[in-house]
Design a protein around this motif. Sequence first.
Motif, PDB file in Angstrom:
ATOM      1  N   TYR A 129       0.890  -1.205  -0.063  1.00  0.00           N
ATOM      2  CA  TYR A 129      -0.137  -0.020   0.088  1.00  0.00           C
ATOM      3  C   TYR A 129       0.994   1.243  -0.012  1.00  0.00           C
ATOM      4  CZ  TYR A 129      -4.038  -3.004   1.068  1.00  0.00           C
ATOM      5  OH  TYR A 129      -5.111  -3.893   0.872  1.00  0.00           O
ATOM      6  N   LYS A 130       1.952   1.199   0.906  1.00  0.00           N
ATOM      7  CA  LYS A 130       3.013   2.309   0.710  1.00  0.00           C
ATOM      8  C   LYS A 130       3.311   2.596  -0.770  1.00  0.00           C
ATOM      9  CE  LYS A 130       5.825   5.647   1.983  1.00  0.00           C
ATOM     10  NZ  LYS A 130       5.087   6.995   2.422  1.00  0.00           N
ATOM     11  N   LEU A 131       3.824   1.477  -1.362  1.00  0.00           N
ATOM     12  CA  LEU A 131       4.251   1.533  -2.815  1.00  0.00           C
ATOM     13  C   LEU A 131       3.391   2.330  -3.693  1.00  0.00           C
ATOM     14  CD1 LEU A 131       6.608  -1.632  -2.863  1.00  0.00           C
ATOM     15  CD2 LEU A 131       7.144   0.614  -2.314  1.00  0.00           C
ATOM     16  N   MET A 132       2.143   1.730  -3.531  1.00  0.00           N
ATOM     17  CA  MET A 132       1.209   2.256  -4.465  1.00  0.00           C
ATOM     18  C   MET A 132       0.940   3.694  -4.346  1.00  0.00           C
ATOM     19  SD  MET A 132      -1.734  -0.664  -3.824  1.00  0.00           S
ATOM     20  CE  MET A 132      -3.137   0.301  -4.619  1.00  0.00           C
ATOM     21  N   GLY A 133       1.319   4.573  -3.198  1.00  0.00           N
ATOM     22  CA  GLY A 133       1.197   5.994  -3.180  1.00  0.00           C
ATOM     23  C   GLY A 133       2.671   6.622  -3.291  1.00  0.00           C
ATOM     24  N   THR A 134       3.642   6.000  -3.570  1.00  0.00           N
ATOM     25  CA  THR A 134       5.094   6.773  -3.900  1.00  0.00           C
ATOM     26  C   THR A 134       5.103   6.664  -5.351  1.00  0.00           C
ATOM     27  OG1 THR A 134       5.602   5.318  -1.848  1.00  0.00           O
ATOM     28  CG2 THR A 134       7.230   6.289  -3.494  1.00  0.00           C
ATOM     29  N   ARG A 135       5.910   7.736  -5.699  1.00  0.00           N
ATOM     30  CA  ARG A 135       6.033   8.116  -7.137  1.00  0.00           C
ATOM     31  C   ARG A 135       7.751   7.460  -7.134  1.00  0.00           C
ATOM     32  NH1 ARG A 135       2.017   9.078 -10.284  1.00  0.00           N
ATOM     33  NH2 ARG A 135       3.474   9.953 -11.453  1.00  0.00           N
ATOM     34  N   PHE A 136       7.616   6.986  -8.493  1.00  0.00           N
ATOM     35  CA  PHE A 136       9.216   6.607  -8.786  1.00  0.00           C
ATOM     36  C   PHE A 136       9.592   6.862 -10.212  1.00  0.00           C
ATOM     37  CE2 PHE A 136       7.678   3.285  -5.629  1.00  0.00           C
ATOM     38  CZ  PHE A 136       8.691   3.062  -4.891  1.00  0.00           C
ATOM     39  N   LYS A 137      10.675   6.655 -10.462  1.00  0.00           N
ATOM     40  CA  LYS A 137      11.235   7.016 -11.831  1.00  0.00           C
ATOM     41  C   LYS A 137      11.077   5.927 -12.771  1.00  0.00           C
ATOM     42  CE  LYS A 137      15.648   8.263 -14.416  1.00  0.00           C
ATOM     43  NZ  LYS A 137      16.991   8.747 -13.950  1.00  0.00           N
ATOM     44  N   LYS A 138      10.494   5.997 -13.915  1.00  0.00           N
ATOM     45  CA  LYS A 138      10.075   4.882 -14.418  1.00  0.00           C
ATOM     46  C   LYS A 138      11.339   4.290 -15.295  1.00  0.00           C
ATOM     47  CE  LYS A 138       6.910   3.399 -18.248  1.00  0.00           C
ATOM     48  NZ  LYS A 138       5.587   4.198 -19.187  1.00  0.00           N
ATOM     49  N   THR A 139      11.888   3.152 -14.829  1.00  0.00           N
ATOM     50  CA  THR A 139      13.111   2.450 -15.273  1.00  0.00           C
ATOM     51  C   THR A 139      12.508   1.197 -15.703  1.00  0.00           C
ATOM     52  OG1 THR A 139      14.155   2.127 -13.171  1.00  0.00           O
ATOM     53  CG2 THR A 139      14.767   4.083 -14.352  1.00  0.00           C
TER      54      THR A 139
END
Length: 330
Positions: free
Chosen positions: A298-308
């Motif tokens: 759930y935490k990862l679902m709300g976190t922005r990541f660089k698309k790699t």
Amino acid sequence: MKGVWGLDESENSIFLSWFLTFGVCLFEENPYGWLGSTRIDYEIGDGSSTSAWFDYWCVNGPLCTSISPREIARAGFTLQDTVADVSIGETWNWPEAWRNLFPVLIHADAIQRNLSVQDQVLWMNGNKLHEFSSSEVWNSIRSREPQVDWVNVVWFSQCIPRHAFLMWLIMRRKLLTQDRILRWGADRRRNMNMMCCLLCYENFDSHEHLFFECKFSAQVWRLVRDKPSMSSVQPKRNLIVEWLSERARSKTAANFICRLIVAASAYIIWQERNNRLFRNHARPPDIVADAIVETIRYKLMGTRFKKTPRVMALLQEWEVQEGCLDDNGG
């Protein structure tokens, strides 16, 4: 101040302990305020925002320490007057007799208003004057300690605050575990004779035992450690912290998840221990492990990541959709 005091009046409150230790000394040394008025300086401009009686713009301190409110009122002034209100042009507007009654006013003659600029509040730190700000004040009055090597393991961008706070308590060994209670005294020791770790029912619980040498905690750790590629890390707190510390400055998504899962594991294991102690409610290790994994997901679902490609593969492993990826690398 009365409102602040009312926040916590209990005998053992943290605020009361702090105030009795530090606050009273501050008031005794600086009766004009807890920040320490001797360290506040005012640079007079047009005088419109500086109190004539209560601000520290004169060399010898606020004028209210020498001139009583009654004398101020008798001269036709009010307690709300600013420096601009008690001056006309470049001269002061107070009675001539005051110069003999209150020698402190002699020092005010050397101060000239600059009508083209506004007043400025300054903070003196040592021998240097800085523009007044809460951060500048805090940095000059706070006590400083050497930075611990685990700081980036506990506190990092996008951490889960309640998990990070518990990790901080664990690292400082401040949780109320049974081994600490046993050190309180003989009376409490007699009451603890039948106590044991409520997770494995062996030994007393302690910081080392709960995180993660306890059979229950170790089993939970082995169930979750493969998810963030920590399969080689044994269930011991010092080994886990050492492993994370070596990678703490890395900003990769994988290392970010590693720190999240260690903190979540500690938080939910401590939660499980308390549920068994206070609610008589127990869950098996696999259910606790599932709760940890779901919390991170759930935490990862709300976190922005660089698309790699690597991040995409990592999120896919955690069953997180690509909606949290940022095409511009944010």
